[in-house]
Design an enzyme around this catalytic site. Sequence first.
Site, PDB file in Angstrom:
ATOM      1  N   HIS A  23      52.409  40.063  41.400  1.00 18.67           N
ATOM      2  CA  HIS A  23      52.463  41.179  43.144  1.00 18.67           C
ATOM      3  C   HIS A  23      52.721  42.368  42.373  1.00 18.67           C
ATOM      4  CE1 HIS A  23      53.361  41.036  46.878  1.00 18.67           C
ATOM      5  NE2 HIS A  23      53.129  40.579  47.226  1.00 18.67           N
ATOM      6  N   ASP A  57      49.706  32.636  47.488  1.00 22.23           N
ATOM      7  CA  ASP A  57      48.958  32.318  47.181  1.00 22.23           C
ATOM      8  C   ASP A  57      48.310  30.800  46.065  1.00 22.23           C
ATOM      9  OD1 ASP A  57      47.000  33.946  49.708  1.00 22.23           O
ATOM     10  OD2 ASP A  57      46.776  35.783  47.763  1.00 22.23           O
TER      11      ASP A  57
HETATM   12  N1  ACO Z   1      46.832  37.085  35.875  1.00 23.10           N
HETATM   13  C1  ACO Z   1      46.410  38.354  34.241  1.00 23.10           C
HETATM   14  N2  ACO Z   1      46.976  39.262  34.239  1.00 23.10           N
HETATM   15  C2  ACO Z   1      48.383  40.073  35.815  1.00 23.10           C
HETATM   16  C3  ACO Z   1      47.675  39.265  36.712  1.00 23.10           C
HETATM   17  C4  ACO Z   1      47.157  38.407  36.957  1.00 23.10           C
HETATM   18  N3  ACO Z   1      47.059  36.998  38.607  1.00 23.10           N
HETATM   19  N4  ACO Z   1      48.556  40.161  37.584  1.00 23.10           N
HETATM   20  C5  ACO Z   1      48.810  40.901  36.734  1.00 23.10           C
HETATM   21  N5  ACO Z   1      48.336  40.681  35.456  1.00 23.10           N
HETATM   22  C6  ACO Z   1      48.953  42.368  34.698  1.00 23.10           C
HETATM   23  C7  ACO Z   1      47.696  43.037  34.453  1.00 23.10           C
HETATM   24  O1  ACO Z   1      46.462  43.013  33.688  1.00 23.10           O
HETATM   25  C8  ACO Z   1      48.621  44.236  34.548  1.00 23.10           C
HETATM   26  O2  ACO Z   1      48.955  44.500  32.620  1.00 23.10           O
HETATM   27  P1  ACO Z   1      48.479  45.566  31.639  1.00 23.10           P
HETATM   28  O3  ACO Z   1      50.015  46.897  31.559  1.00 23.10           O
HETATM   29  O4  ACO Z   1      48.884  44.922  30.734  1.00 23.10           O
HETATM   30  O5  ACO Z   1      47.082  45.878  32.136  1.00 23.10           O
HETATM   31  C9  ACO Z   1      50.084  43.556  34.593  1.00 23.10           C
HETATM   32  O6  ACO Z   1      49.855  42.250  34.334  1.00 23.10           O
HETATM   33  C10 ACO Z   1      50.038  44.280  36.125  1.00 23.10           C
HETATM   34  O7  ACO Z   1      49.438  43.745  36.838  1.00 23.10           O
HETATM   35  P2  ACO Z   1      48.801  44.920  38.213  1.00 23.10           P
HETATM   36  O8  ACO Z   1      47.396  44.532  37.896  1.00 23.10           O
HETATM   37  O9  ACO Z   1      48.809  46.110  37.178  1.00 23.10           O
HETATM   38  O10 ACO Z   1      49.576  45.134  39.670  1.00 23.10           O
HETATM   39  P3  ACO Z   1      49.489  45.570  40.706  1.00 23.10           P
HETATM   40  O11 ACO Z   1      50.670  45.299  41.181  1.00 23.10           O
HETATM   41  O12 ACO Z   1      48.645  47.228  40.839  1.00 23.10           O
HETATM   42  O13 ACO Z   1      48.523  44.011  41.144  1.00 23.10           O
HETATM   43  C11 ACO Z   1      47.628  42.316  42.047  1.00 23.10           C
HETATM   44  C12 ACO Z   1      49.079  42.966  41.740  1.00 23.10           C
HETATM   45  C13 ACO Z   1      46.686  43.296  42.769  1.00 23.10           C
HETATM   46  C14 ACO Z   1      48.160  41.227  42.864  1.00 23.10           C
HETATM   47  C15 ACO Z   1      47.841  41.523  40.713  1.00 23.10           C
HETATM   48  O14 ACO Z   1      48.659  40.741  39.601  1.00 23.10           O
HETATM   49  C16 ACO Z   1      46.970  40.535  41.001  1.00 23.10           C
HETATM   50  O15 ACO Z   1      45.386  41.216  40.296  1.00 23.10           O
HETATM   51  N6  ACO Z   1      46.849  39.595  40.581  1.00 23.10           N
HETATM   52  C17 ACO Z   1      45.674  37.970  40.669  1.00 23.10           C
HETATM   53  C18 ACO Z   1      45.252  38.304  42.053  1.00 23.10           C
HETATM   54  C19 ACO Z   1      45.974  37.282  43.400  1.00 23.10           C
HETATM   55  O16 ACO Z   1      46.661  36.447  42.751  1.00 23.10           O
HETATM   56  N7  ACO Z   1      45.969  38.331  44.507  1.00 23.10           N
HETATM   57  C20 ACO Z   1      47.397  37.346  45.469  1.00 23.10           C
HETATM   58  C21 ACO Z   1      48.018  38.831  45.539  1.00 23.10           C
HETATM   59  S1  ACO Z   1      49.421  37.672  46.763  1.00 23.10           S
HETATM   60  C22 ACO Z   1      48.516  37.442  48.341  1.00 23.10           C
HETATM   61  O17 ACO Z   1      48.191  38.581  49.095  1.00 23.10           O
HETATM   62  C23 ACO Z   1      49.510  36.806  49.701  1.00 23.10           C
END
Ligand code: ACO
Length: 375
Positions: free
Chosen positions: A260, A312
């Site tokens: 998140h 979610d």
């Molecule tokens: N699985 C594996 N690694 C993850 C995940 C995940 N679900 N989420 C974050 N990470 C990792 C990223 O790869 C990144 O690693 P790095 O620094 O080594 O590159 C680090 O954690 C930071 O993640 P970001 O994607 O940069 O964080 P951001 O704040 O941009 O994204 C997001 C948040 C889009 C929700 C992300 O966590 C994600 O893609 N999750 C999966 C999709 C999801 O569940 N979305 C629902 C959001 S909540 C909602 O809508 C109610």
Amino acid sequence: MLMAELSEQIRAPKGLSGVSVTETKIAKSEVDGSLIYRGYTIEDLAENASFEETAYLVLYGELPNRTQLTRFNSELRSRMKVDSSVYEIIRDLPKDAHPIDVLRTAASSLGSTDVKRAPHEQELSVAAKMATLVANSYRIETGKNLIEPDSRLTFAENLLYMISGKKPEESDAWTFERELIFYMEHDLNASSFTVRVVASTLADIYSAVTAGLAALKGPLHGGANEGAMQMLLEVKNPDAAAGYVADALAGGKKIVGFGHRIYKQFDPRARLSKQYLKQLLAEKKMDDRLFRLCDALEREMWERKKIPANLDFYAAPVFFTLEIPIPLYTPIFAASRVFGWIAHYNEQVLDNKLIRPEATYVGPKDLKYRPVAER
Ligand code: ACO
């Protein structure tokens, strides 16, 4: 003002992460796992409030008294019916269209049927009709008869009823209502920001809601609840959780339902939903394998990456246990979030400035046009 000052730009980080771009009184999520709507904690609202009370709170800034609540309930219930012309548009769409695409088209078409209403009327109308559209557009797509909303039922009961065709058990409706409360609002999430951008151009609420739906569809945002359930069905067995996480991470894949932008310790909505999932399975005397699977995946992700489960991830198995068809998970999110979108739309319009940031140009300059024959 000097030219140098005029051209000075504030460079925002990618994805506007950590940047406050506006003031809001609607809601606030914090890194420590706290969430408030208009000053009330999500735990307090989940335990005590109805969906309608929460919607009133989010829209108008305070909890309603009895008279206000009664009026709001009847205002919503009397506007849930959708005009047959909108159903005609849905009938013309391909039968294999995804429900969120159908909903987006339907919400947009409301804009042309409702256009003469006053703004307050339009808001209530689009919010009330969204639930009916979620259920009935799916019913049309799957060849089922339309079900009209029943004005004796609450918002949550009505939505479940129109989806399944059966009046829901009280405890099912209670749990479903909690999930709807969680989905209602979340400060400047991607779809609410989108809504505010559209509002800032002074376009109408239907345009803003349609844009909100478009942003919500993506798998990084609202589309994640559907994706999470598909993953849970794929992994199936709690014993397979560790291997699944290891393989996915080794392959550089993101695991749906985790991570998140704000919450880095835990998502309070996921924590409560996890509890509700356990209760629901117990009440229904069902095998708790789905709960154990979620728990195993959550533990594994925390141990390996310190990434918490988001709403979610736990709303999905709750919906599954309530026998809601998986393609409806994101549309259901929309049926609730529309109230948050409207609150953001109004807050933006009330103190408006066109949202029009700048970009730092990094492309080539000084190129000269050459006729096509010379390229
Ligand atoms: N699985 C594996 N690694 C993850 C995940 C995940 N679900 N989420 C974050 N990470 C990792 C990223 O790869 C990144 O690693 P790095 O620094 O080594 O590159 C680090 O954690 C930071 O993640 P970001 O994607 O940069 O964080 P951001 O704040 O941009 O994204 C997001 C948040 C889009 C929700 C992300 O966590 C994600 O893609 N999750 C999966 C999709 C999801 O569940 N979305 C629902 C959001 S909540 C909602 O809508 C109610």
